[in-house]
Design a protein around this motif. Structure first.
Motif, mmCIF file in Angstrom:
data_model
loop_
_atom_site.group_PDB
_atom_site.id
_atom_site.type_symbol
_atom_site.label_atom_id
_atom_site.label_comp_id
_atom_site.label_asym_id
_atom_site.label_seq_id
_atom_site.Cartn_x
_atom_site.Cartn_y
_atom_site.Cartn_z
ATOM 1 N N HIS A 205 0.786 -1.145 0.125
ATOM 2 C CA HIS A 205 -0.075 0.090 -0.059
ATOM 3 C C HIS A 205 1.021 1.317 -0.112
ATOM 4 O O HIS A 205 1.941 1.206 0.580
ATOM 5 N N PRO A 206 0.454 2.346 -0.587
ATOM 6 C CA PRO A 206 1.232 3.539 -0.687
ATOM 7 C C PRO A 206 1.548 4.166 0.590
ATOM 8 O O PRO A 206 2.915 4.889 0.657
ATOM 9 N N GLY A 207 0.768 4.098 1.557
ATOM 10 C CA GLY A 207 1.070 4.484 2.945
ATOM 11 C C GLY A 207 1.920 3.585 3.658
ATOM 12 O O GLY A 207 2.150 3.744 4.788
ATOM 13 N N GLY A 208 2.094 2.283 3.184
ATOM 14 C CA GLY A 208 3.052 1.416 3.932
ATOM 15 C C GLY A 208 2.467 0.677 5.051
ATOM 16 O O GLY A 208 3.055 -0.178 5.620
ATOM 17 N N SER A 209 1.231 0.521 4.991
ATOM 18 C CA SER A 209 0.228 -0.041 6.046
ATOM 19 C C SER A 209 0.057 -1.569 6.053
ATOM 20 O O SER A 209 -0.323 -2.113 7.028
ATOM 21 N N MET A 210 -0.010 -1.845 4.645
ATOM 22 C CA MET A 210 -0.627 -3.091 4.489
ATOM 23 C C MET A 210 0.246 -3.639 3.196
ATOM 24 O O MET A 210 0.554 -2.951 2.356
#
Length: 214
Positions: free
Chosen positions: A85-90
């Protein structure tokens, strides 16, 4: 310890849960279709050990083709193929599931045993979800940093391809996922003899500078 398993199977619930993750069904189903078409393209003349690997590679590529244009990131760290995910959360991993795949009331696991990279990812999931669960006795298992790793599970049944996007929370020492925190049931793909349409994902136009060789 939280032992709550959330299962999403109603279409509206599935769409809403995927939407909260920045996803829709289509790139996931696109990967499932490519996976199946790879399987059936093999003949008796192909080495059998390569069929599952080739189909998995097609599914990973298809998933990335669908998600990279909307900002997701390709990761092959330690040869563990993910899309993040772009936010790095998953992150999402692709795997073949057993006969319980896509059936909300069935138990489900991965079909082939997984190694230390999957154990690492699930140990991170445990920490992120604040679960007090045993970690298998495997080398190099971490457990304190990284995204939540979801699995896109794919399974060929007699008349359909079933798939789900699910979040594992426990793995056994022999590499079988034994517990899930969430399971999101995706629509099955019927195998009724009709053609399966593969639509190439739409990506950004690229300007390529072509120069004549000297």
């Amino acid at each position: 310890m939280s032992a709550i398993l959330s299962v999403y199977s109603e279409p509206d619930d599935v769409s809403a849960r995927l939407g909260s993750m920045g996803l829709t069904e289509e790139p996931l189903l696109h990967a499932a279709r490519r996976w199946y078409l790879s399987w059936i393209s093999f003949t008796a003349n192909h080495p059998p050990f390569g069929i599952g690997i080739a189909a998995w590679m097609e599914a990973v590529a298809a998933l990335r083709e669908g998600l990279l244009p909307i900002g997701w990131i390709r990761s092959d760290e330690k040869n563990y193929a993910l899309v993040v995910h772009p936010g790095g959360s998953m992150a999402i991993n692709v795997a073949t599931g057993d006969a319980g795949t896509g059936l909300p009331t069935a138990n489900v696991s991965n079909k082939a045993p997984k190694g230390t990279s999957t154990a690492d990812a699930i140990s991170v999931n445990q920490v992120q979800l604040e679960l007090d669960l045993p970690v298998p006795d495997m080398p190099h298992v971490r457990g304190d940093e990284g995204p939540l790793t979801w699995f896109l599970l794919l399974h060929r049944a007699g008349t359909e391809v079933r798939c789900e996007l699910s979040l594992p929370s426990q793995i056994s020492p022999d590499g079988r996922i034994t517990r899930w925190q969430e399971r999101i049931m995706l629509p099955s793909i019927p195998l009724d003899g009709s053609e399966i349409e593969i639509v190439a994902p739409v990506g950004p136009d690229l300007d390529i500078d072509v120069k004549r060789k000297a």
